[in-house]
Each structure stands twice: as structure tokens, then as C-alpha cells.
Design a protein around this motif. Structure first.
Motif, PDB file in Angstrom:
ATOM      1  N   UNK A   1       0.679  -1.218   0.085  1.00 32.48           N
ATOM      2  CA  UNK A   1       0.046   0.002   0.098  1.00 32.48           C
ATOM      3  C   UNK A   1       0.740   1.223  -0.116  1.00 32.48           C
ATOM      4  N   UNK A   2       0.954   2.118  -0.999  1.00 34.12           N
ATOM      5  CA  UNK A   2       1.779   3.199  -1.178  1.00 34.12           C
ATOM      6  C   UNK A   2       1.414   4.368  -0.280  1.00 34.12           C
ATOM      7  N   UNK A   3       0.259   4.099   0.411  1.00 38.52           N
ATOM      8  CA  UNK A   3      -0.104   5.334   1.351  1.00 38.52           C
ATOM      9  C   UNK A   3       0.034   5.017   2.507  1.00 38.52           C
ATOM     10  N   UNK A   4       0.335   3.709   3.128  1.00 38.99           N
ATOM     11  CA  UNK A   4       0.462   3.223   4.479  1.00 38.99           C
ATOM     12  C   UNK A   4       1.902   3.579   5.009  1.00 38.99           C
ATOM     13  N   UNK A   5       2.128   3.621   6.090  1.00 41.39           N
ATOM     14  CA  UNK A   5       3.291   3.832   6.835  1.00 41.39           C
ATOM     15  C   UNK A   5       3.520   2.695   7.735  1.00 41.39           C
ATOM     16  N   UNK A   6       4.812   1.996   7.581  1.00 39.64           N
ATOM     17  CA  UNK A   6       4.966   0.950   8.586  1.00 39.64           C
ATOM     18  C   UNK A   6       4.815   1.005   9.921  1.00 39.64           C
ATOM     19  N   UNK A   7       3.835   0.238  10.390  1.00 39.39           N
ATOM     20  CA  UNK A   7       3.291   0.508  11.990  1.00 39.39           C
ATOM     21  C   UNK A   7       4.492  -0.082  12.917  1.00 39.39           C
ATOM     22  N   UNK A   8       5.423  -1.041  12.388  1.00 36.38           N
ATOM     23  CA  UNK A   8       6.523  -1.365  13.305  1.00 36.38           C
ATOM     24  C   UNK A   8       7.832  -0.663  13.214  1.00 36.38           C
ATOM     25  N   UNK A   9       7.619   0.267  12.489  1.00 35.01           N
ATOM     26  CA  UNK A   9       9.174   1.053  12.054  1.00 35.01           C
ATOM     27  C   UNK A   9      10.035   1.398  13.503  1.00 35.01           C
ATOM     28  N   UNK A  10       9.031   2.029  14.247  1.00 34.45           N
ATOM     29  CA  UNK A  10       9.679   2.511  15.706  1.00 34.45           C
ATOM     30  C   UNK A  10      10.463   1.379  16.453  1.00 34.45           C
ATOM     31  N   UNK A  11       9.619   0.165  16.564  1.00 32.19           N
ATOM     32  CA  UNK A  11      10.223  -0.922  17.092  1.00 32.19           C
ATOM     33  C   UNK A  11      11.489  -1.343  16.376  1.00 32.19           C
ATOM     34  N   UNK A  12      11.445  -1.297  14.906  1.00 34.08           N
ATOM     35  CA  UNK A  12      12.827  -1.640  14.494  1.00 34.08           C
ATOM     36  C   UNK A  12      13.793  -0.700  14.618  1.00 34.08           C
ATOM     37  N   UNK A  13      13.612   0.386  14.821  1.00 31.99           N
ATOM     38  CA  UNK A  13      14.499   1.534  14.972  1.00 31.99           C
ATOM     39  C   UNK A  13      15.276   1.340  16.576  1.00 31.99           C
ATOM     40  N   UNK A  14      14.490   0.947  17.410  1.00 37.22           N
ATOM     41  CA  UNK A  14      14.889   0.651  18.738  1.00 37.22           C
ATOM     42  C   UNK A  14      15.577  -0.691  18.736  1.00 37.22           C
ATOM     43  N   UNK A  15      15.403  -1.528  18.122  1.00 35.41           N
ATOM     44  CA  UNK A  15      16.204  -2.678  17.867  1.00 35.41           C
ATOM     45  C   UNK A  15      17.627  -2.484  17.131  1.00 35.41           C
TER      46      UNK A  15
END
Length: 201
Positions: A88-102
């Protein structure tokens, strides 16, 4: 009363010393950020020779420059990138902040972090290669997101982090059942990335 007054003076002196130390650290601390030359080369897609019916492997090469816009040197600088393909080109990854923390936890450890120092002034150019298996449920990729985590240390021993989320400014159209025929040549050169969000401490 004398003991109480002496204790209060000691507390005030300690508080003043702490404020002076915090002010000194703020004046002499580094600030690491990514320059505007960040780009993704690729992606390329391939199937494993050992498992041609398995998941499609997606490989990207990220070129970027880190610059220290602070006043003190940044020590033990390390960076980590994660690529997120989205249908979906309009969706923002919901888990990106979790990935960033890891990712921040990985680059914050001395074992994982590169032992490089970046002084204020000239940017330092780097190349980072990332490959991963595309989920089988993903049949088409129309937007590519990039999570960047940077960790570094100041001369006072404090660790700082910068986390950035980028996305491809234009939508793409990778059909997973056809892209492997393009490999090993890069399918497209994505140079138009836009910064979506940034956090720094």
C-alpha cells in the motif's frame, strides 16, 4: 541549625556544579545527521539456487554521508539500515519505531558498532548493503521505506541516537512473480527519497 545550613549550602553547590557540567556538555556535544545525498541503488531480486521455490531475496545498497554539525567529536559512530517494502503506497510501516529501537540497541553496543570518529565539518561517506527475504504474502511492492538508526558517543561518555524514516518519493511497481527475471542487474535506481520522520537525543 548550623548543620542544616551547611547541608543546604552543599546541596546548592552540587546543583550549581551539575548545571555547569550540563551546560559544558551541551556546548561541546556532537550532533550527527544524514546528508541529503542518501540514495538506494537497486533493489535486485533473486531466488536461492538451493531453493528456487522459496522466498525472493531482495538486496539493496544504501549510499549516504554522515555529518557532525556539533562542536565536539562523535566517537564510536555506528549506523544500521532496515528496508521495508510495502504494497500500500499510502501506508506507513506500523512497526518502524520498534525496528528503530532494535537497530539502536545493535549499534549502541561496542561489539556491533564501528570504531570510527567523525569530527565537526566534512561529511563521511559510507555504503551499506542490506538483503532480506521478501514475505511470500507480498505479491507487489509499491513503496519502499528506509529506517536509519545512528548511535554515537560524546567525549563525556554519553551515548546519543538519531533515528530517521525515509520513503521513496515516487511509487514503484515490483511484481514479485516477475522481478527475478531482471536480476542480477539493478531493477531501478531510486534516488528520490524523502524524509518522513526524525528523532534525536
Amino acid at each position: 541549625d548550623q548543620a542544616k545550613a551547611t547541608n543546604e549550602l552543599a546541596i546548592q553547590a552540587k546543583r550549581s556544579a551539575n548545571i555547569a557540567q550540563q551546560s559544558l556538555e551541551a556546548q561541546q556535544r556532537p550532533w550527527i545527521h544524514v546528508e541529503d545525498d542518501l540514495e538506494i541503488i537497486g533493489p535486485t531480486f533473486s531466488l536461492s539456487p538451493k531453493n528456487p521455490l522459496g522466498p525472493i531475496n531482495m538486496k539493496t545498497e544504501v549510499t549516504f554521508s554522515l555529518k557532525n554539525s556539533g562542536t565536539g567529536p562523535a566517537l564510536k559512530v555506528g549506523s544500521w539500515f532496515s528496508v521495508i517494502p510495502m504494497e500500500d503506497p499510502s501506508a506507513v510501516p506500523s512497526d518502524w519505531k520498534k525496528m528503530a529501537v532494535n537497530s539502536a540497541a545493535k549499534v549502541s553496543s561496542d561489539a556491533a558498532r564501528e570504531k570510527i570518529t567523525i569530527f565537526p565539518g566534512a561529511p563521511v561517506k559510507s555504503i551499506y548493503t542490506r538483503d532480506f527475504d521478501v514475505p511470500k504474502s507480498l505479491k507487489v511492492v509499491r513503496r519502499i521505506w528506509l529506517v536509519c538508526s545512528i548511535a554515537y558517543q560524546d567525549t563525556f561518555g554519553r551515548i546519543h541516537h538519531t533515528t530517521l524514516l525515509y520513503r521513496s518519493a515516487k511509487t514503484v511497481d515490483y511484481l514479485m512473480d516477475k522481478v527475478v527475471s531482471i536480476s542480477p542487474k539493478p531493477y531501478i535506481l531510486i534516488i528520490d527519497l524523502e524524509l518522513w520522520e526524525i528523532e534525536a537525543d
